[in-house]
Design a protein around this motif. Structure first.
Motif, PDB file in Angstrom:
ATOM      1  N   ASN A   1       1.648  -2.525  -5.443  1.00 29.22           N
ATOM      2  CA  ASN A   1       0.606  -1.552  -5.744  1.00 29.22           C
ATOM      3  C   ASN A   1       0.984  -0.107  -5.453  1.00 29.22           C
ATOM      4  OD1 ASN A   1      -0.830  -3.809  -6.362  1.00 29.22           O
ATOM      5  ND2 ASN A   1      -2.035  -3.812  -4.479  1.00 29.22           N
TER       6      ASN A   1
ATOM      7  N   THR B   1       0.854  -1.189   0.000  1.00 29.26           N
ATOM      8  CA  THR B   1       0.000   0.000   0.000  1.00 29.26           C
ATOM      9  C   THR B   1       0.888   1.237   0.000  1.00 29.26           C
ATOM     10  OG1 THR B   1      -1.385  -1.248   1.488  1.00 29.26           O
ATOM     11  CG2 THR B   1      -1.939   1.049   1.229  1.00 29.26           C
TER      12      THR B   1
ATOM     13  N   ASP C   1      -5.438   1.522  -2.789  1.00 35.50           N
ATOM     14  CA  ASP C   1      -4.055   1.204  -2.462  1.00 35.50           C
ATOM     15  C   ASP C   1      -3.324   2.342  -1.760  1.00 35.50           C
ATOM     16  OD1 ASP C   1      -4.224  -1.366  -3.507  1.00 35.50           O
ATOM     17  OD2 ASP C   1      -3.962  -0.588  -5.539  1.00 35.50           O
TER      18      ASP C   1
END
Ligand SMILES: Nc1ncnc2c1ncn2[C@@H]1O[C@H](COP(=O)(O)OP(=O)(O)OP(=O)(O)O)[C@@H](O)[C@H]1O
Ligand SMILES: O=P(O)(O)OC[C@H]1O[C@H](OP(=O)(O)OP(=O)(O)O)[C@H](O)[C@@H]1O
Ligand SMILES: [Mg+2]
Length: 325
Positions: free
Chosen positions: A218, A4, A48
């Motif tokens: 991500n 993230t 994300d």
């Protein structure tokens, strides 16, 4: 959750409100997760990204450590909290608020001291006259040491200050200060004056990315998504959209592109028709005068909210610096 993107947002102080407004304008609305007391947040529609609410100085430290990927803080704090900012961080965009200068200021009464060179003379003679070294109050210890070293001033001692630095000379805690100033009113209220070559750093709130953070997975995609919205808003804010009906569209477009740097986002077709142009705001009246002189009777000028075009490429040096393909 390691992939993230962690976004550091000032949770208090002067930068907080303008930062929230800036992200919201770019289509990135920040919301607290639980309630007003929650120190974690989200950006609606960007799964994300996780928002960490921190103080501006904590954000600088966490960018250097790589525990936040991206954050808003003052350049003064980046240069104070981080030993080698270029090695660990990348400046993504200046944000046009939070302007302040880090300055060297002396009491008004030091009439012989106008420059850093004068200050060096005073520092050298200080011990002989007062039996101690000249004392400087600041919370900008690193910036002060580097600046004074660069000016060859060595005969002084730093008294670390945690607040109300401008009061230190009057209270006797120090002889001079290094602090941040915007309007200068706190300095003058305390009878202090900035040396003529005493501006150490001109600071502004800045969006900064960490080279130390983990960009795999991500996080990189989330960064691209955020920066493309920011670019779309930046581009929209810098131009007007002009619509008009005019003959010889392709010829007209070629001319306004040469003369006024216009672009035609949807192209120009041969012959008569309505033409949509984008033009830098400063050139709008030159362009419309020119169009009217060539027979355009009806012209509309509009503000735009977002423009999605190639302008996201402005951030490709940032992606290169972070090794994001
Ligand atoms: N007039 C100003 N005085 C102080 N800081 C300013 C000013 N204008 C802009 N700033 C910017 O705001 C940053 C944060 O200052 P502020 O005092 O609001 O933070 P803070 O939340 O008190 O942080 P901390 O608790 O870590 O000191 C400064 O480092 C500077 O970059
Ligand atoms: O040049 P000016 O416009 O007068 O602003 C400068 C003052 O503002 C800041 O203090 P702040 O109000 O943030 O209080 P703080 O020292 O408790 O952080 C800064 O530390 C200066 O004291
Ligand atoms: Mg403050």
């Amino acid at each position: 959750m390691v992939d993230t993107l962690i976004l550091g947002i000032p949770s208090k102080g002067r930068l907080q409100e303008a930062t929230m407004t800036y992200f919201e304008r770019a289509g990135l609305k920040i919301a607290k997760k639980g309630g007003a007391r929650d120190y974690r947040g989200v950006i609606k529609g960007l799964d994300d990204v996780e928002v960490a609410f921190l103080s501006a100085s904590e954000i600088a430290g966490e960018l250097a450590a790589g525990t936040v990927h991206l954050g808003v803080t003052g350049m003064d704090l980046v240069h104070e909290k981080i030993a080698d900012p270029d090695a660990t961080t990348v400046s993504v965009a200046p944000l046009n608020f939070g302007f302040a200068d880090v300055v060297v200021a002396v009491p008004d009464s030091w009439i012989d001291v106008q420059t850093m060179h004068d200050l060096d003379d005073v520092a050298a003679g200080f011990r002989a006259r007062h039996g101690r070294r000249m004392r400087l109050a600041t919370k900008y210890v690193r910036l002060t040491r580097n600046f004074f070293r660069a000016h060859g001033v060595a005969d002084y001692r730093i008294v670390e200050s945690l607040g109300a630095t401008e009061g230190a000379p009057a209270s006797g805690a120090a002889d001079l200060i290094v602090d941040i100033t915007t309007t200068g009113s706190t300095l003058s209220a305390n009878h202090l004056r900035i040396l003529s070559d005493g501006v150490i750093l001109k600071s502004e709130a800045t969006l900064v990315a960490s080279r130390q953070a983990e960009w795999a997975g991500n996080a990189a995609g989330a960064l691209k998504a955020m920066l493309s919205r920011i670019a779309a808003q930046d581009r929209a804010a810098s131009i007007f959209e002009v619509r008009t009906a005019i003959g010889e569209q392709t010829k007209t477009f070629r001319e306004v592109s040469d003369l006024f740097g216009c672009t035609a986002p949807f192209g120009a077709v041969a012959g008569q028709g309505s033409l949509v142009l984008h033009v830098e705001k400063a050139r709008i009246w030159e362009l419309t005068d020119w169009l009217r002189a060539r027979g355009a009777t009806s012209i509309t000028i509009g503000e735009l909210t977002y423009v999605l075009d190639g302008s996201a490429e402005a951030f490709s040096p940032v992606f290169d610096a972070l090794d994001i393909s």
